[in-house]
Design an enzyme around this catalytic site. Structure first.
Site, short mmCIF file in Angstrom:
data_model
loop_
_atom_site.label_atom_id
_atom_site.label_comp_id
_atom_site.label_asym_id
_atom_site.label_seq_id
_atom_site.Cartn_x
_atom_site.Cartn_y
_atom_site.Cartn_z
N GLU A 1 32.61 -74.50 34.11
CA GLU A 1 31.97 -74.52 32.81
C GLU A 1 31.55 -73.10 32.43
O GLU A 1 31.02 -72.39 33.29
CB GLU A 1 30.72 -75.40 32.83
N MET B 1 25.67 -77.12 38.85
CA MET B 1 26.77 -77.58 38.00
C MET B 1 27.18 -78.99 38.38
O MET B 1 27.39 -79.30 39.54
CB MET B 1 27.94 -76.60 38.15
N HIS C 1 18.67 -83.60 37.24
CA HIS C 1 19.42 -83.15 36.06
C HIS C 1 20.93 -83.27 36.29
O HIS C 1 21.64 -83.88 35.49
CB HIS C 1 19.03 -81.71 35.74
N GLU C 2 21.40 -82.69 37.37
CA GLU C 2 22.85 -82.69 37.62
C GLU C 2 23.34 -84.11 37.88
O GLU C 2 24.41 -84.50 37.41
CB GLU C 2 23.22 -81.77 38.79
N1 TRP Z 1 26.08 -77.55 33.09
C1 TRP Z 1 25.26 -76.72 33.91
C2 TRP Z 1 23.89 -77.34 33.87
O1 TRP Z 1 23.45 -78.20 33.89
C3 TRP Z 1 25.17 -75.33 33.39
C4 TRP Z 1 25.94 -74.30 34.12
C5 TRP Z 1 26.01 -74.14 35.44
C6 TRP Z 1 26.69 -73.23 33.57
N2 TRP Z 1 26.76 -73.04 35.75
C7 TRP Z 1 27.18 -72.48 34.63
C8 TRP Z 1 27.01 -72.84 32.29
C9 TRP Z 1 27.97 -71.34 34.43
C10 TRP Z 1 27.79 -71.73 32.08
C11 TRP Z 1 28.26 -71.00 33.16
O2 TRP Z 1 22.99 -77.32 33.52
ZN ZN Z 2 22.87 -79.45 32.40
#
Ligand code: TRP
Ligand code: ZN
Length: 891
Positions: free
Chosen positions: A127, A269, A303-304
């Site tokens: 992501e 993530m 959260h995750e």
């Molecule tokens: N989706 C991840 C979260 O909850 C966010 C995230 C983790 C992210 N690593 C990242 C976004 C690297 C951009 C780049 O909250």
């Molecule tokens: Zn998130």
């Protein structure tokens, strides 16, 4: 970056030209060249309007293409066009197979996006757009595919091979290698892909879902961290249960894995079935972690995990919809934490963050709606606005609908959109359809940036027994628009029976009145004495009839909307609310307003004695002596508003004045309440075995707030108090609080303790991070050289985001140093941004954001900051940094 980066617009969205039914990735991990063979089964998307038969595959700068075949035939250069770093496949059939072969060098990938090496292990972060640096792909969240992943690697160096879904095959292969094949049955976008290869130990457990399925739970860590997994595992099981109980959401695979990695750009993530966590956000142990870290880890694990539904099963159509998953999931994790600990304390902590960080962002050059209309680099929009304000917006829907209808709405949303990539509009429509509540005007929260102010004035008519509230709202201009449409603002409120009452009513003082609410109001829950005013217009009047005496309004209870409330509370009213309001948040808010007024009076050159009046001291004294109150709550109640919040309240920020006045008020309170603070400190001292009960945590928090007050007295006795607490080494919360207090006293004793601390903990990366942060964030003037010295410390590593956050993030938080009048703090951060830009653009851009917010500073500071921004942009930085700096410079 040589040309200006392209701006991506929401209005340009088009459905994908093709559908990738299945994705087969074959990744051979190698210390030099990792080979990625990607086989896609593709067909034209029947919903696409595209005329051509071309397929565009995204590719990053780190890919080296070796070969591309279409239906088994190697593609000629005429049909394989390079468009920048992307690949255009010309004239494809209706249905076909694409096979690409790429070489990558994860060991040289310092961006920490795509496939990279952290310590001795290989891991991924896809992501938002990292997958395109692993292979050519339709790297967009609405392109969902069923993934099968084959990983092979040296068996001794990388005994553990993981990917999403379920393991389906493993074995040995030539050259001392082994392989594993993983299959994820749920179609997913590429940003949720993950892969790990390393030498890891496994901490296992299991969870039985409400329908009786047994899920295996694994946490993978490096061997030296094996004792730090228990808390995350317990948190995970609690989260799984909570999501079943509160949202009716069950886990959907037989295996759920978490991997801890040291080098990570963010917190964690939510990759399907294989969450990857920043070590700091998952590993905990009572000897090395503070109470705050324990709580934070529980929230992030939740959260995750919650993303499995809000994000994975139902995902985002495009990155403009990021708040669809992040706002909702932050709201869910906040509800979870509130349920596990104290709802009021959680709310206070969240609102404090919102009112400093998010309000600042919302009034600066990077201000954006929670659903932005355009971006240059999406990584810059993983912001406090998208996350925290996004959660507030979901929270307002919850307030407007009430818990039951909100649950009906979330059920409908998950049911209707399971397996789809959708928009925030789809979320709002589901909430409307399930509840019948009209959210037309509410949608402005998604499209408009800026923090609204609601102005409330009141009038009591004794003869008519009528109480009127005159409410108006206004929102300042932000980059996306100068004029704002009104928001739909839910104001939770009650009318409290005040003091100026006749004697017979006196026993009811502080009770919320039974009110026959006006029509524009939705009464909530069982307690009809509290209601939600629906503010939908620029100006509105609310009339309350049958009101026997002038009430004290308790407005915006629980901070029911992310707004600034302008109501001319008198000192007397605030004192009253601080003592009587049944809403815990508003009790805290009343004390904060009193303290804020006192601080502002001192800043306006009133004498401290006049500004911090006796009634306020008495109030604080009562709080410190009252043993019936929740100590965690008292710890927040007696805390002065932060310098960041005071800055937020000023139209032109005077950094020194804020600092000096706040310090002197702190000291004055410590002098005036010395015996109460000492008494409270002693009473909260826990000498039994270490406990993590709510009360024990609250006692530590309150005790350490007392310690911080007492050490402002700068005398031997209180230095000794901090020293004793340090030497006792009871737990990390107390030890780091003692260190913080000693550093603030700036004594030789601090230096000795810091050295002692480092020599004791130097092998534990997480503790070393804390050690760095304690020193870099110390908010006394003139510490720049000290912080520069930290950068030269052998444990510092600019490639590691946690180290950067500890040292440079800490420095930025110490406002008096970052904003040093000679500009040295700005120059220092600019240098580091330039250095980091070539290593990790995402982290560099994050570090840049505070420089961008110069508009509210004095003209002299504005000049100094602009100089540094210009210096950065002259180095021709990455688009991440370019976006932040260029938007700041056009202010
Ligand atoms: N989706 C991840 C979260 O909850 C966010 C995230 C983790 C992210 N690593 C990242 C976004 C690297 C951009 C780049 O909250
Ligand atoms: Zn998130």
């Amino acid at each position: 970056m040589s040309e200006q980066p392209q701006v991506i617009y929401l209005k340009d969205y088009q459905v994908p030209s093709h559908i990738i039914d299945s994705t087969f990735l074959d990744v051979h991990i190698d210390d030099q060249n990792t080979r990625v063979i990607c086989t896609l089964q593709v067909r034209k998307n029947p919903l696409s309007q595209a005329q051509s038969h071309d397929l565009l595959l995204h590719g990053g700068t780190l890919l080296q293409l070796e070969k591309a075949c279409l239906d088994g035939v190697e593609m000629t250069p005429a049909r394989l066009i390079k468009q920048g770093t992307n690949l255009l496949l010309k004239d494809c059939p209706e249905q076909f197979e694409v096979k690409t072969e790429c070489l990558i060098e994860p060991q040289n990938n310092t961006t920490l996006e795509g496939l990279y090496k952290s310590g001795g292990m290989f891991c991924t972060q896809c992501e938002a757009e990292g997958f395109r640096n692993i292979t050519y792909y339709m790297d967009r969240p609405d392109a969902m595919s069923v993934f099968t992943t084959r990983i092979s690697a040296d068996k001794t160096k990388y005994p553990v091979l993981l990917a999403n879904g379920n393991p389906i095959e493993q074995g040995e292969q030539a050259g001392g290698c082994h392989y594993a094949v993983w299959h994820d049955p749920f179609p997913k976008p590429a940003y949720l892909f993950a892969l790990v290869a390393g030498d890891l130990v496994r901490y296992g457990d299991s969870f039985t879902t409400s329908s009786g399925r047994e899920v295996t739970l694994h946490i993978f860590v490096e061997a030296h961290n094996s004792h730090k997994c228990a808390h995350a595992m317990e948190s995970l099981k609690r989260s799984m249960k909570w999501d079943e109980d509160v949202y009716g959401r069950e886990y959907d695979l037989d295996l759920f894995m978490i991997v801890a990695v040291d080098d990570f750009n963010m917190g964690a993530m939510e990759n399907k079935g294989l969450n990857i966590f920043n070590s700091d956000c998952v590993l905990a142990d009572p000897n090395t972690s503070t109470d705050a870290q324990f709580e934070r880890i529980e929230g992030i694990v939740g959260h995750e995990y919650f993303h499995n539904w809000s994000g994975n099963r139902v995902t985002c159509r495009d990155w403009f919809q990021l708040s669809l998953k992040e706002g909702f999931t932050v709201f869910r994790d906040a509800q979870y934490t509130a349920d596990m600990y104290s709802p009021t304390v959680k709310r206070i902590d969240d609102v404090s963050l919102l009112r400093t960080a998010q309000f600042a962002e919302d009034s600066g050059p990077m201000a954006h709606p929670i659903r932005p209309e355009s971006y240059m680099e999406i990584n810059n929009f993983y912001s406090v606005t998208v996350y925290e304000k996004g959660a507030e917006v979901v929270g307002m829907i919850h307030t407007l609908l009430g818990a039951d209808l909100f649950r009906k709405g979330s059920d409908l949303y998950f049911h209707r959109h399971d397996g789809q990539a959708v928009t925030t509009e789809d979320f709002v429509v589901a909430m409307e359809d399930a509840s019948g509540v009209d959210l037309t005007r509410f949608r402005n929260w998604y499209s408009q940036a800026g923090t609204p102010t609601i102005n409330v004035r009141d009038e009591y008519d004794a003869t008519q027994q009528e109480y009127r509230l005159y409410v108006s709202q206004s929102t300042p201009a932000t980059p996306e628009s100068d004029t704002k449409l009104p928001f739909h603002i839910p104001v939770r409120m009650a009318l409290l029976q005040g003091l100026d009452n006749n004697a017979s009513a006196r026993q009811g003082v502080g009770n919320s009145m039974a009110v026959s609410w006006p029509e524009q109001v939705s009464a909530i829950a069982a307690d009809s004495n509290e209601a939600v005013l629906s503010i939908t217009e620029a100006q509105q009047t609310f009339v309350f009839t049958g009101i026997a005496a002038r009430p004290v309004p308790s407005l915006l209870r629980g901070f029911s909307a992310p707004v600034k409330l302008d109501y001319p509370y008198s000192n007397q009213q605030l004192m009253f609310l601080a003592q009587h309001d049944s809403d815990g948040f508003n009790r805290w808010e009343a004390v904060q307003r009193l303290l804020l007024q006192a601080l502002q009076a001192v800043m306006n050159e009133e004498t401290i004695g006049d500004a911090v009046a006796q009634p306020l001291l008495d109030l604080l004294s009562d709080l410190l002596r009252n043993e019936q109150l929740d100590p965690a709550m008292v710890a927040r109640l007696v805390l002065l508003p932060s310098e960041a919040y005071l800055a937020e309240m000023q139209t032109e920020i005077d950094v020194e004045l804020i600092h000096i006045c706040r310090e002197s008020v702190r000291c004055y309170i410590a002098q005036s309440l010395q015996s109460e603070l000492e008494g409270c400190y002693a009473r909260c001292q826990d000498d039994g075995p270490f406990s993590q009960s709510g009360v024990a945590i609250g006692h530590r928090a309150l005790k350490n707030v007392c310690l911080m007050y007492l050490t402002t007295l700068e005398d031997e006795a209180h230095l000794a108090l901090a020293q004793r607490q340090y030497e006792k080494q009871a737990n990390m919360t107390d030890v780091s609080a003692a260190l913080q207090a000693m550093i603030a006293m700036d004594d030789d004793a601090a230096a000795i303790a810091l050295e002692n601390f480092y020599s004791h903990w130097h092998q534990d990366a997480q503790v070393v991070d804390q050690w760095f942060a304690l020193q870099s964030s110390a908010n006394q003037a003139g510490r720049l050289e000290y912080v520069k010295e930290l950068l030269r410390h052998s444990a510092f590593d600019i490639k590691n985001p946690n180290k950067v956050r500890s040292v440079l993030g800490g420095f930025i938080r110490s406002a008096i140093n970052f904003h040093a009048a000679d500009g040295s703090g700005y120059a220092f951060i600019a240098e580091q941004v330039i250095l980091l830009n070539s290593i990790n653009p995402m982290i560099a851009a994050g570090l840049c954001k505070p420089l961008g917010r110069f508009k509210k500073h004095t003209p002299e500071r504005q000049v100094l900051i602009r100089e540094q921004l210009q210096r950065i942009i002259d180095t021709n930085p990455s688009k991440d940094v370019y976006e932040v700096v260029s938007k700041a410079l056009v202010q």
